[in-house]
Each structure stands twice: as C-alpha cells, then as structure tokens.
Design a protein around this motif. Sequence first.
Motif, PDB file in Angstrom:
ATOM      1  N   LEU A  75      -2.122 -10.223  12.149  1.00  0.00           N
ATOM      2  CA  LEU A  75      -2.947 -10.109  10.946  1.00  0.00           C
ATOM      3  C   LEU A  75      -2.074 -10.034   9.687  1.00  0.00           C
ATOM      4  CD1 LEU A  75      -5.524  -7.450  12.217  1.00  0.00           C
ATOM      5  CD2 LEU A  75      -5.905  -9.930  11.958  1.00  0.00           C
ATOM      6  N   PRO A  76      -2.549 -10.589   8.577  1.00  0.00           N
ATOM      7  CA  PRO A  76      -1.782 -10.460   7.336  1.00  0.00           C
ATOM      8  C   PRO A  76      -1.734  -9.021   6.845  1.00  0.00           C
ATOM      9  CG  PRO A  76      -3.771 -11.817   6.978  1.00  0.00           C
ATOM     10  CD  PRO A  76      -3.789 -11.370   8.407  1.00  0.00           C
ATOM     11  N   ILE A  77      -0.641  -8.672   6.178  1.00  0.00           N
ATOM     12  CA  ILE A  77      -0.531  -7.309   5.624  1.00  0.00           C
ATOM     13  C   ILE A  77      -0.077  -7.360   4.168  1.00  0.00           C
ATOM     14  CG2 ILE A  77       1.741  -7.068   6.804  1.00  0.00           C
ATOM     15  CD1 ILE A  77       1.042  -3.942   6.568  1.00  0.00           C
ATOM     16  N   ILE A  78      -0.816  -6.636   3.324  1.00  0.00           N
ATOM     17  CA  ILE A  78      -0.449  -6.534   1.915  1.00  0.00           C
ATOM     18  C   ILE A  78      -0.199  -5.056   1.586  1.00  0.00           C
ATOM     19  CG2 ILE A  78      -1.864  -8.579   1.395  1.00  0.00           C
ATOM     20  CD1 ILE A  78      -3.736  -6.645  -0.188  1.00  0.00           C
ATOM     21  N   VAL A  79       0.281  -4.809   0.357  1.00  0.00           N
ATOM     22  CA  VAL A  79       0.613  -3.430  -0.054  1.00  0.00           C
ATOM     23  C   VAL A  79      -0.089  -3.120  -1.380  1.00  0.00           C
ATOM     24  CG1 VAL A  79       2.513  -1.914  -0.795  1.00  0.00           C
ATOM     25  CG2 VAL A  79       2.826  -3.432   1.177  1.00  0.00           C
ATOM     26  N   ASP A  80      -0.554  -1.891  -1.519  1.00  0.00           N
ATOM     27  CA  ASP A  80      -1.151  -1.418  -2.774  1.00  0.00           C
ATOM     28  C   ASP A  80      -0.171  -0.454  -3.435  1.00  0.00           C
ATOM     29  OD1 ASP A  80      -2.527  -0.088  -4.777  1.00  0.00           O
ATOM     30  OD2 ASP A  80      -4.427  -0.059  -3.696  1.00  0.00           O
ATOM     31  N   PRO A  81       0.626  -0.951  -4.398  1.00  0.00           N
ATOM     32  CA  PRO A  81       1.596  -0.058  -5.040  1.00  0.00           C
ATOM     33  C   PRO A  81       0.943   0.879  -6.051  1.00  0.00           C
ATOM     34  CG  PRO A  81       1.795  -2.282  -5.947  1.00  0.00           C
ATOM     35  CD  PRO A  81       0.688  -2.322  -4.936  1.00  0.00           C
ATOM     36  N   SER A  82      -0.322   0.632  -6.413  1.00  0.00           N
ATOM     37  CA  SER A  82      -0.998   1.457  -7.417  1.00  0.00           C
ATOM     38  C   SER A  82      -1.531   2.741  -6.799  1.00  0.00           C
ATOM     39  CB  SER A  82      -2.151   0.676  -8.064  1.00  0.00           C
ATOM     40  OG  SER A  82      -1.696  -0.560  -8.554  1.00  0.00           O
ATOM     41  N   HIS A  83      -2.406   2.600  -5.778  1.00  0.00           N
ATOM     42  CA  HIS A  83      -2.994   3.799  -5.180  1.00  0.00           C
ATOM     43  C   HIS A  83      -1.961   4.623  -4.413  1.00  0.00           C
ATOM     44  CE1 HIS A  83      -6.616   1.675  -6.282  1.00  0.00           C
ATOM     45  NE2 HIS A  83      -7.186   2.863  -6.314  1.00  0.00           N
ATOM     46  N   SER A  84      -0.901   3.978  -3.958  1.00  0.00           N
ATOM     47  CA  SER A  84       0.101   4.724  -3.194  1.00  0.00           C
ATOM     48  C   SER A  84       0.976   5.577  -4.105  1.00  0.00           C
ATOM     49  CB  SER A  84       0.957   3.762  -2.373  1.00  0.00           C
ATOM     50  OG  SER A  84       1.464   2.730  -3.188  1.00  0.00           O
ATOM     51  N   THR A  85       1.421   5.016  -5.232  1.00  0.00           N
ATOM     52  CA  THR A  85       2.322   5.799  -6.095  1.00  0.00           C
ATOM     53  C   THR A  85       1.541   6.671  -7.075  1.00  0.00           C
ATOM     54  OG1 THR A  85       2.432   4.045  -7.757  1.00  0.00           O
ATOM     55  CG2 THR A  85       4.099   3.991  -6.024  1.00  0.00           C
ATOM     56  N   GLY A  86       0.433   6.132  -7.588  1.00  0.00           N
ATOM     57  CA  GLY A  86      -0.400   6.891  -8.524  1.00  0.00           C
ATOM     58  C   GLY A  86       0.121   6.897  -9.956  1.00  0.00           C
ATOM     59  N   THR A  87       1.242   6.227 -10.200  1.00  0.00           N
ATOM     60  CA  THR A  87       1.866   6.261 -11.527  1.00  0.00           C
ATOM     61  C   THR A  87       2.279   4.848 -11.921  1.00  0.00           C
ATOM     62  OG1 THR A  87       2.754   8.406 -10.908  1.00  0.00           O
ATOM     63  CG2 THR A  87       3.698   7.392 -12.866  1.00  0.00           C
ATOM     64  N   TRP A  88       1.872   4.415 -13.126  1.00  0.00           N
ATOM     65  CA  TRP A  88       2.051   3.012 -13.504  1.00  0.00           C
ATOM     66  C   TRP A  88       3.497   2.543 -13.460  1.00  0.00           C
ATOM     67  CZ3 TRP A  88       4.935   1.194 -17.562  1.00  0.00           C
ATOM     68  CH2 TRP A  88       5.376   2.143 -18.489  1.00  0.00           C
ATOM     69  N   ASP A  89       4.455   3.416 -13.849  1.00  0.00           N
ATOM     70  CA  ASP A  89       5.834   2.906 -13.916  1.00  0.00           C
ATOM     71  C   ASP A  89       6.513   2.816 -12.547  1.00  0.00           C
ATOM     72  OD1 ASP A  89       6.101   5.628 -13.687  1.00  0.00           O
ATOM     73  OD2 ASP A  89       7.716   5.812 -15.148  1.00  0.00           O
ATOM     74  N   LEU A  90       5.817   3.246 -11.508  1.00  0.00           N
ATOM     75  CA  LEU A  90       6.359   3.067 -10.150  1.00  0.00           C
ATOM     76  C   LEU A  90       5.760   1.821  -9.493  1.00  0.00           C
ATOM     77  CD1 LEU A  90       6.198   6.774  -8.883  1.00  0.00           C
ATOM     78  CD2 LEU A  90       8.147   5.554  -9.878  1.00  0.00           C
ATOM     79  N   VAL A  91       4.753   1.250 -10.129  1.00  0.00           N
ATOM     80  CA  VAL A  91       4.020   0.131  -9.507  1.00  0.00           C
ATOM     81  C   VAL A  91       4.902  -1.108  -9.348  1.00  0.00           C
ATOM     82  CG1 VAL A  91       2.073  -1.467  -9.824  1.00  0.00           C
ATOM     83  CG2 VAL A  91       1.747   0.992 -10.177  1.00  0.00           C
ATOM     84  N   THR A  92       5.597  -1.495 -10.428  1.00  0.00           N
ATOM     85  CA  THR A  92       6.414  -2.714 -10.334  1.00  0.00           C
ATOM     86  C   THR A  92       7.542  -2.589  -9.295  1.00  0.00           C
ATOM     87  OG1 THR A  92       5.790  -3.442 -12.520  1.00  0.00           O
ATOM     88  CG2 THR A  92       7.857  -4.342 -11.658  1.00  0.00           C
ATOM     89  N   PRO A  93       8.337  -1.508  -9.324  1.00  0.00           N
ATOM     90  CA  PRO A  93       9.395  -1.427  -8.288  1.00  0.00           C
ATOM     91  C   PRO A  93       8.849  -1.488  -6.865  1.00  0.00           C
ATOM     92  CG  PRO A  93       9.609   0.393  -9.869  1.00  0.00           C
ATOM     93  CD  PRO A  93       8.427  -0.403 -10.301  1.00  0.00           C
ATOM     94  N   ILE A  94       7.716  -0.828  -6.623  1.00  0.00           N
ATOM     95  CA  ILE A  94       7.173  -0.839  -5.247  1.00  0.00           C
ATOM     96  C   ILE A  94       6.551  -2.194  -4.913  1.00  0.00           C
ATOM     97  CG2 ILE A  94       5.487   0.261  -3.681  1.00  0.00           C
ATOM     98  CD1 ILE A  94       8.098   1.907  -4.278  1.00  0.00           C
TER      99      ILE A  94
END
Length: 338
Positions: free
Chosen positions: A264-283
């Motif tokens: 199955l395909p797998i994607i990642v949600d960097p927004s709900h996981s980190t909870g902080t906007w400036d961590l979204v791009t690195p993740i």
Amino acid sequence: MIVVMRHGSTETQIQAVKDTIEKHGLKGHLSEGSERTVIGVVGQIVTALQTEMERLSGVAEVVRISKPYKLSTREFKNGNTIVQVGDAIIGGKDPVVIAGPCAVESEDQIMATAQVVKEQGSKILRGGAFKPRSSPYSFRGMGVEGLKLLAQAGKEFNLPVITEAMAPEDVDVVASYADIIQIGARNAQNFNLLDEVGKLDKPVLLKRGFSSSYEEWLLAAEYVLSGGNSKVILCERGIRTFEPYTRFTVDLAAVPVIKKLSHLPIIVDPSHSTGTWDLVTPIALAAIAAGAHGIIVDVHPNPSMAKCDGAQALSFENFRSMTVQVDSISRAITQANT
Ligand code: PEP
Ligand code: MN
C-alpha cells in the motif's frame, strides 16, 4: 491463504477457484499482477479447503500467509498498489503533495487556499468539514456546508478533494462530495467506520492511530481491504511518546518499514505530527527523502486567525517555499534511485 494461479490460467479456472472459496462461506480477493494472478482468501480457513484448492486445475500453489494482516501484506501482492485520483498518482515514483486548510472555514478561505495549492502544482486539496476535536468546545467544522465549499473549490481549480468522515452514518454524504475519504487518527480503530468505507469504490486515506503499532495499523487497513475496497493509502501522522516538545513524535521509520511489509502507498503528515509550522518543511523533506509517496500539509491564508490548528499551518509564503524544496528533494531522490 493465497491461491497462486499458473501462467496462462483461464477465466473459467479462476472462476472455479472463486466458486470453491464461496462454497466454504469465504471471500476471494483477486490480484492480477504482470507476473502472476493470485486470489487471497481471508476468514476462518479449514485445511479441507486448502487441499481442495490444490486439486483445482490452473492452480500452481496454495500458500498460507504467515502475517495476521492478509490482503495488505506483500505476501499477497508483490507490486505496489497505485491509487489514482484525477491527475494524482499515489504510490508511483513521484511524491504527491496534498495541501489545504485543516478545516474549511468560509468560501473565501477555501477558494484562496485552493488557488495557491493549484499554482504550486500540488495535486490534491484537503479541508476538514467534520472535525474530530479533543475538546467539544473547539470549532468542530462546518459539516455538510463545508463539504459543499470544498467540492466547489475542487471543481473551480480542477483538484480532487480529501476530507474526513467521522461516523459510519456520515460516510455516504462525505463520499458524495469527496474524492478521497480520510479516516483520522482518533478513528483509526473505529471498526464500524472502517467496515463502512470498505464498501466504497473510492480511495481511503487511513491515518495511523497515535498508539497503533504497525501491525494494528495494517490490520485496520485490512478492514477496508477485506470489505472489497482496495484503494487504501496509509498516512503516518505521529505517535504519542514521552516527548512533549512536538505535538506528536513523527515516526519516519514507518515509511521504509511499511514499504517493506505492505504494497500500500504511504504518505506522511508533517503538520499534525509536529504541531508547529516551522517544523513542517524539514519533516516534509525528510519524509520524501525516506521514500514517502507523498505528504499532506496544512496551509491557511492567515494562520493566526485559523479556527483549527493554526500553529501548524503554513502561510502561503511558507507553503511556496516548502514546495520548491520538496520538488528539489524529490528530483534528487529520483535521480539517486536511477
Ligand atoms: C486532520 O488531518 O485534519 C486530522 C484531524 O488529522 P489526525 O487525524 O492525524 O489528527
Ligand atoms: Mn488539524
């Protein structure tokens, strides 16, 4: 158990296998790969069925699947499952960006966001209408009105849309507006809901429950697959650990592990996981580098005024910058793999 058919087996032989499975009160799930045709059998399997199968013409071999999850394992299907929605191909070589606000809040908000999402070349628009909130006093979404606005924005900008269904009785109405149904982390083991979306012929994005092991997550997927819906996309969105700094702890190892265990395909949600906007791009970048088939990110025209999850939302400017970086990491990864 899987029944592997011989090369060149006929429709009649395949049908005979399916009939035998059904005679035993079980369900057969066909997977036709370029290499081989296999029929997965799930349920309480008796040895008599296995021996009966082995005698049918066209059958090459009958193999018991060792894992508790049967239809999601690579033992059942060797190639990757590819889910196509509109222009978006999830599970192929190129990662797909799904973006939009956490929740649909107004026509202006979703239209403005959809325009930027389209401009940046993202393929799918997100927006919650039925929102699972930890507190009943928080904004719980616009409901059907939100679904309508999301569908309108999708149509206007030619973007397929994804939104969450929270309850079995909402699945039909959500499916009538959405191109992909999201099952949220809090509902990852709501088995009645999983059964309901298993009846659809529409892709389902299944988030990992924040206390689910890989096995529990794949077993949740199994509910949808065994209902007859093979279009399941998995989404790692962070798990609960002892670390309070980030909202959840992003488990990026899930990407290569799930790719090893499942087709199955797998994607990642960097927004709900980190909870902080400036961590979204690195993740987001790390997820793509780890081999994720895509990311789903929160974008808002005015994050500080967002009714839901504003702290993790990218502004349009941040989103443009993330897209440029995601594109270059994607290109580098594709190059490194060729
Ligand atoms: C969401 O994507 O809107 C959401 C609520 O995510 P999760 O279920 O991962 O918390
Ligand atoms: Mn959210």
